[in-house]
Write a protein that holds these residues in place. Structure first.
Motif, short mmCIF file in Angstrom:
data_model
loop_
_atom_site.label_atom_id
_atom_site.label_comp_id
_atom_site.label_asym_id
_atom_site.label_seq_id
_atom_site.Cartn_x
_atom_site.Cartn_y
_atom_site.Cartn_z
N ILE A 216 0.42 -1.34 0.16
CA ILE A 216 -0.29 0.10 0.21
C ILE A 216 0.57 1.12 0.04
N ALA A 217 1.64 1.28 -0.09
CA ALA A 217 3.21 2.51 0.03
C ALA A 217 4.03 2.43 -0.26
N ALA A 218 4.44 1.16 -1.45
CA ALA A 218 6.18 1.36 -1.28
C ALA A 218 6.89 2.63 -2.16
N PRO A 219 6.21 3.31 -2.74
CA PRO A 219 6.86 5.08 -3.06
C PRO A 219 7.27 5.35 -2.23
N LEU A 220 6.84 5.49 -0.74
CA LEU A 220 7.20 5.99 0.83
C LEU A 220 8.73 5.25 1.02
N TYR A 221 8.36 3.73 1.07
CA TYR A 221 9.92 2.91 0.95
C TYR A 221 11.26 3.32 0.18
N LEU A 222 10.28 3.44 -1.14
CA LEU A 222 11.52 3.12 -2.05
C LEU A 222 11.81 4.72 -1.93
N GLY A 223 11.20 5.43 -1.02
CA GLY A 223 12.06 7.05 -1.38
C GLY A 223 12.79 6.51 0.64
N ILE A 224 12.76 6.16 1.38
CA ILE A 224 13.67 5.30 2.62
C ILE A 224 14.87 4.95 1.75
N MET A 225 15.03 4.49 0.94
CA MET A 225 15.74 3.10 0.50
C MET A 225 16.72 4.07 -0.25
N ASP A 226 16.01 5.37 -1.29
CA ASP A 226 16.66 6.56 -2.02
C ASP A 226 17.37 7.70 -1.44
N ALA A 227 17.06 7.52 -0.38
CA ALA A 227 16.88 8.66 0.17
C ALA A 227 18.45 8.40 1.13
N PHE A 228 19.22 7.05 1.75
CA PHE A 228 19.41 6.47 2.43
C PHE A 228 21.17 5.99 0.92
N ARG A 229 20.47 6.07 0.02
CA ARG A 229 21.83 5.33 -0.95
C ARG A 229 22.56 6.90 -1.04
N LEU A 230 21.63 8.06 -0.99
CA LEU A 230 22.32 9.54 -1.11
C LEU A 230 23.01 9.84 0.36
N GLY A 231 23.25 9.18 0.39
CA GLY A 231 23.60 9.48 2.49
C GLY A 231 22.60 11.01 3.25
N ASP A 232 21.34 11.13 2.87
CA ASP A 232 20.21 11.92 3.11
C ASP A 232 19.85 11.21 4.14
N LEU A 233 20.90 10.90 5.23
CA LEU A 233 19.43 10.94 6.42
C LEU A 233 18.49 11.19 7.23
N VAL A 234 18.97 12.49 7.33
CA VAL A 234 17.85 13.63 7.40
C VAL A 234 16.36 13.14 6.83
#
Length: 312
Positions: A216-234
């Motif tokens: 129901i919220a794959a885009p949200l979790y993909l966003g988490i993964m994207d941000a982590f890969r980019l080093g944007d932990l905030v």
């Protein structure tokens, strides 16, 4: 058998009609939607899919429907765990025959398993039902009651289960998860199974995760993964916090019945759950809709809302 899974794997739901009977018709459109959402695999007939509440014949039909709907575009993992190892092995054989990519199994749980050797014996019996498919042991102690050491299971299982690929790790012990990931120089594929803690698992080394709320919220979790890969932990923490708030809102109600209601909000009428899981009242469904709306769910859960589109 060393091809490791990656990304988000949806633990799929089993559609039922108003009388609680199996209805496979929604499986194709749900599969299409999940792939559009960015899901990279399907886990079928597990806890989310009410595998333990379905008959063997029903489990076979559900597995067939998801394999056919996926059409080779994403891998399909079929959960075959059962209190009867004979039935589990037959389900494993069926999964191999219909073209599933992987099998997985919980341990028998009515009669408690108290040592790693017995657990390996049980899983070896199941995995032998489909020797050509990689096998993942499904570690979910909250439901099976089995709290055995997974590092020791992998060490012994590697010697006695030829097609052992790794674990579906649905627990919150990040230290044990990390040890399993790092065992024998990363020999095993260990899939994270706690949606609320995806960010912590990524930091620990997870490459793939299986979860209910990825439906129901794959885009949200993909966003988490994207941000982590980019080093944007905030940003990654902010998005993970949204996940926690969403799950808390859903968790006010019988969880899987509520999740099916949320899928209904997204256009998929797949009924409720079988007993012993209970249905939501209509008033609860509307309250849930309002709770999610206040969180902005209906905006940031859409496929177009990836990382940069999810506003504070």
């Amino acid at each position: 058998m060393n091809n490791k899974l990656s990304g988000l794997i949806a633990a799929t739901y089993t559609p039922l009609d108003d009388n609680g009977q199996l209805d496979t018709d929604p499986i194709l459109p749900m599969t299409e939607w999940l792939i559009t959402q960015g899901v990279s695999g399907l886990y079928v007939c597990g806890s989310t899919g009410e595998g333990m509440s379905l008959s063997g014949a029903e489990r076979r039909k559900v597995a067939e429907a998801y394999v056919q709907s996926a059409g080779g575009r994403v891998p399909v993992i079929v959960h075959v765990g059962h209190n009867s190892l004979v039935e589990a092995r037959q389900l494993a054989d069926h999964a191999q025959q219909i073209g599933a990519n992987y099998i997985s199994a919980t341990c028998p749980s009515y009669f408690r398993i108290n040592d790693v050797g017995t657990l390996v014996d049980c899983m070896a019996e199941v995995a032998a039902g489909s020797p050509q498919l990689p096998f993942y042991y499904y570690h979910i102690p909250a439901l099976t009651g089995s709290t055995l050491d997974m590092v020791e299971f992998l060490k012994l299982g590697d010697k006695r289960i030829p097609n052992l690929q790794g674990l579906k790790y649905t627990d919150t012990k990040l230290h044990e998860f990390q040890q399993c990931l790092e065992l024998e120089n990363g020999r095993f594929d260990v899939l994270w199974g706690c949606d609320e803690m995806l960010l912590g698992a990524l930091a620990t080394g997870a490459g793939a995760a299986i979860g209910s709320t990825y439906n129901i919220a794959a885009p949200l979790y993909l966003g988490i993964m994207d941000a982590f890969r980019l080093g944007d932990l905030v940003e990654a923490r902010r998005l993970q916090s949204l996940s926690v708030e969403m799950i808390r809102a859903i968790g006010k109600y019988p969880f899987h019945a509520a999740m099916k209601a949320v899928l209904g909000f997204n256009g998929f009428d797949i009924g409720s759950c079988r007993l012993p899981q209970v249905r939501l009242l209509e008033s609860e469904i509307e309250t849930l809709r309002n709770d999610l709306s206040l969180l902005g769910y209906f905006e940031w859960s859409q496929p177009s809302c990836r990382l940069s589109a999810i506003s504070s």
